[in-house]
Design an enzyme around this catalytic site. Structure first.
Site, PDB file in Angstrom:
ATOM      1  N   SER A  42       0.801  -1.224   0.000  1.00 53.94           N
ATOM      2  CA  SER A  42       0.000   0.000   0.000  1.00 53.94           C
ATOM      3  C   SER A  42       0.832   1.272   0.000  1.00 53.94           C
ATOM      4  O   SER A  42       0.318   2.349  -0.276  1.00 53.94           O
ATOM      5  CB  SER A  42      -0.931   0.009   1.217  1.00 53.94           C
ATOM      6  OG  SER A  42      -0.192  -0.110   2.416  1.00 53.94           O
ATOM      7  N   ASP A 274      -3.028   7.840   8.620  1.00 58.19           N
ATOM      8  CA  ASP A 274      -3.949   6.985   9.363  1.00 58.19           C
ATOM      9  C   ASP A 274      -3.133   6.111  10.311  1.00 58.19           C
ATOM     10  O   ASP A 274      -2.042   6.505  10.720  1.00 58.19           O
ATOM     11  CB  ASP A 274      -4.837   6.169   8.409  1.00 58.19           C
ATOM     12  CG  ASP A 274      -4.047   5.271   7.465  1.00 58.19           C
ATOM     13  OD1 ASP A 274      -2.850   5.034   7.721  1.00 58.19           O
ATOM     14  OD2 ASP A 274      -4.625   4.776   6.485  1.00 58.19           O
ATOM     15  N   HIS A 277      -0.230   4.482   7.546  1.00 58.21           N
ATOM     16  CA  HIS A 277       0.274   5.161   6.356  1.00 58.21           C
ATOM     17  C   HIS A 277       0.621   6.621   6.667  1.00 58.21           C
ATOM     18  O   HIS A 277       0.120   7.187   7.631  1.00 58.21           O
ATOM     19  CB  HIS A 277      -0.756   5.106   5.226  1.00 58.21           C
ATOM     20  CG  HIS A 277      -1.172   3.716   4.880  1.00 58.21           C
ATOM     21  ND1 HIS A 277      -2.364   3.167   5.313  1.00 58.21           N
ATOM     22  CD2 HIS A 277      -0.546   2.747   4.169  1.00 58.21           C
ATOM     23  CE1 HIS A 277      -2.466   1.923   4.859  1.00 58.21           C
ATOM     24  NE2 HIS A 277      -1.378   1.640   4.178  1.00 58.21           N
TER      25      HIS A 277
END
Length: 309
Positions: A42, A274, A277
């Site tokens: 990600s 978050d 990340h």
């Protein structure tokens, strides 16, 4: 099965998937490359997960909804941040005639998920050689296919994420690094991964002297943001901009993107976006440090002088 049956397999699955559906980006400056082919999770994905969700029934719904993407794209794109990632900033600087392979960051998901599942640091540390082997084997196979330029990042500081800081919260001050406030035990795990990765990449350089293999030090490039946040314009470096409350604004029952979560007014002043990340602002600083500065071995700018301009 070893190393988290489903989680490790998921990481390798994404690696193979991105070989079939590569993130190929084009740019417009004077340099020797024409495309970037990126492998990773990600931290690298610019939207493939969103595109393949309906085909493979893989869902991470919070990434597909606001406030993800709000800073730059003004809408969710599948990127796990408020805006652009490191690869997006790199894309903006390159013009290539040969492919550049960005292999990673790989390993962060495996370690963090195993820790969340209750494995000890010692148990997770035993997985590191297997993860490193998968990374270096991938690089070698791509070299056999004709690859010439590789950027292989190490891990970002998991020990500084709201997820880790919340799950492993301790009243013992000795558990925390006094310069960053991050968790020392997880730091040692990551240092082991990064040292082993650097050693194995050196072996590849020796065995393939005509191939450029760059070790991208994402870890220390990011760590400077936690050590000296105000120097880079950040406040509350350990707290998430988007989340569901708590000391680090992480609540597993109210993840970023869900209706019960909230988002800060100025993401550009936060390092963490978050629970795991980073923000676009943080990725921008890491990009500058790695691809325009000294946080890579050898320096990326020595291979592509235009990047330093």
């Amino acid at each position: 099965m070893p190393i988290s049956s489903q989680y490790f397999s998921y990481t390798i699955f994404l690696l193979i998937l991105q070989l079939l559906l590569p993130t190929i980006l084009y740019a417009s400056n004077d340099c020797m490359y024409t495309s970037i082919i990126a492998f990773g999770n990600s931290l690298t994905d610019t939207g493939n997960l969103k595109n393949i969700d309906s085909v493979f029934n893989i869902t991470t719904p919070q990434y597909f909804f606001p406030p993800y993407g709000e800073t730059f794209f003004h809408k969710p794109t599948g990127r796990c941040s408020d805006g652009r990632l490191i690869i997006d900033f790199l894309d903006c600087k390159l013009k290539i005639r040969h492919s550049l392979f960005l292999v990673g960051e790989i390993g962060g998901n495996d370690y963090s998920m195993e820790l969340v599942a209750g494995k000890s640091i010692k148990q997770v540390k035993s997985f590191v050689p297997l993860v490193i082997d998968k990374i270096t084997t991938t690089v070698k196979k791509l070299i056999e296919l004709g690859g010439k330029i590789f950027v292989v990042p190490n891990l970002l500081p998991i020990e500084c994420t709201p997820l880790a800081l919340t799950l492993f919260k301790s009243s013992d001050a000795k558990m925390y690094d006094n310069t960053t406030g991050c968790l020392i035990s997880i730091k040692k795990l990551e240092e082991y991964h990064n040292q082993l990765l650097q050693r194995e990449l050196h072996k590849i350089r020796v065995n393939f002297p005509k191939v450029n293999v760059i070790y991208a030090d994402y870890y220390n490039a990011a760590l400077q943001l936690y050590r000296s946040p105000t120097q880079f314009g950040f406040v509350q470096p350990l707290r998430a901009c988007c989340g569901g409350g708590g000391p680090y604004n992480y609540n597993p029952s109210a993840l970023c993107g869900e209706r019960s979560s909230t988002v800060c007014a100025h993401p550009n002043r936060f390092v963490n976006w978050d629970e795991i990340h980073l923000t676009e602002a943080a990725y921008r600083m890491i990009y500058k440090s790695v691809f325009k500065g000294s946080y890579s071995i050898p320096r990326f700018s020595s291979l592509c002088p235009a990047i330093a301009s």
